[in-house]
Design a protein around this motif. Structure first.
Motif, PDB file in Angstrom:
ATOM      1  N   GLY A 160      -2.591   5.106  12.110  1.00 48.77           N
ATOM      2  CA  GLY A 160      -2.995   4.321  10.557  1.00 48.77           C
ATOM      3  C   GLY A 160      -2.926   2.791  10.292  1.00 48.77           C
ATOM      4  O   GLY A 160      -3.020   2.523   9.035  1.00 48.77           O
ATOM      5  N   GLN A 203      -0.767   7.235   6.703  1.00 52.16           N
ATOM      6  CA  GLN A 203       0.164   6.309   7.354  1.00 52.16           C
ATOM      7  C   GLN A 203       0.900   7.491   9.008  1.00 52.16           C
ATOM      8  O   GLN A 203       1.427   9.419   8.423  1.00 52.16           O
ATOM      9  N   LYS A 226      -6.436  -1.833   2.222  1.00 46.68           N
ATOM     10  CA  LYS A 226      -5.559  -3.406   1.584  1.00 46.68           C
ATOM     11  C   LYS A 226      -7.342  -3.404   1.409  1.00 46.68           C
ATOM     12  O   LYS A 226      -7.321  -4.699  -0.480  1.00 46.68           O
ATOM     13  N   GLY A 268      -5.026   1.209   6.847  1.00 46.06           N
ATOM     14  CA  GLY A 268      -3.996   0.527   6.594  1.00 46.06           C
ATOM     15  C   GLY A 268      -4.612  -0.590   5.571  1.00 46.06           C
ATOM     16  O   GLY A 268      -4.533  -1.344   5.135  1.00 46.06           O
ATOM     17  N   ASN A 297      -2.231   5.430   1.811  1.00 44.61           N
ATOM     18  CA  ASN A 297      -2.625   5.339   3.397  1.00 44.61           C
ATOM     19  C   ASN A 297      -1.903   6.337   3.540  1.00 44.61           C
ATOM     20  O   ASN A 297      -0.696   6.525   3.841  1.00 44.61           O
ATOM     21  N   THR A 328       1.958   4.833   0.438  1.00 46.39           N
ATOM     22  CA  THR A 328       0.718   6.072   1.655  1.00 46.39           C
ATOM     23  C   THR A 328       1.608   7.304   1.442  1.00 46.39           C
ATOM     24  O   THR A 328       2.148   7.776   0.191  1.00 46.39           O
ATOM     25  N   ILE A 385       0.723  -1.203   0.326  1.00 47.60           N
ATOM     26  CA  ILE A 385      -0.350  -0.114   0.257  1.00 47.60           C
ATOM     27  C   ILE A 385       0.808   0.798   0.007  1.00 47.60           C
ATOM     28  O   ILE A 385       1.420   1.224   1.050  1.00 47.60           O
TER      29      ILE A 385
END
Length: 179
Positions: free
Chosen positions: A116, A137, A124, A120, A135, A40, A38
């Motif tokens: 996060g 984070q 997904k 996260g 994402n 960020t 993923i």
């Protein structure tokens, strides 16, 4: 040979599925062994995107033109209790995002939560559905750590931030809410 049973389990868990052309490990083990990578987004990049969006909307309104649609959406995946305290300006709730999924089709989705983790996991899920995701984070704690504003769901500025737990600390200019 030490732990022969463990080696047999490893063979069945990893080698056999690969030979069969499948990869069940991430699903079976809750993503512990990976899953999709993923991307960020940083606080600075997210802030710049939101400011540019706000500026282009304001210019359109001034000129009496239709407000341009952004090519991204920021999604707060926290609980109802958390989002009722404050959100990042311009964010929509997860419930709103899912209710109006068609409206956001093809847009970059930027989920966030407190730090996060939940965002996260949601990222997904979205990637598995073919959604373009980054994402955030660090999420709202990183946002307020940078001294950036938060708003109520009605768009009113506030200094209140739900931190999920009192183990997290926020800058003194904000009021920490945990319940």
């Amino acid at each position: 040979m030490k732990y022969p049973t463990l080696r047999l389990v490893a063979l069945f868990a990893f080698v056999v599925p690969v030979l069969l052309g499948v990869s069940p490990a991430p699903a079976q083990f809750g993503g512990f062994f990976g899953g999709p990578k993923i991307d960020t987004i940083s606080t600075d990049d997210l802030h710049k995107m939101l400011v540019q969006k706000q500026q282009s909307e304001a210019k359109a309104r001034e000129a009496g033109k239709p407000v341009p649609l952004a090519d991204f959406v920021v999604v707060d995946v926290r609980s109802e209790a958390e989002v009722n305290v404050s959100v990042i300006p311009g964010a929509v709730t997860k419930a709103e995002f899912e209710k109006n999924a068609e409206k956001y089709r093809g847009k970059l989705v930027i989920p966030y939560c407190t730090v996060g983790g939940r965002s996260g996991a949601y990222a997904k899920e979205l990637v598995a559905k073919g959604v373009k995701v980054k994402n955030y984070q660090g999420s709202i704690l990183k946002w307020v750590g940078a001294g950036l504003p938060v708003v109520t769901l009605d768009g009113e500025l506030t200094n209140r931030v739900h931190t999920y737990s009192d183990r997290y600390k926020i800058p003194p200019k904000y009021e920490q809410v945990t319940r």
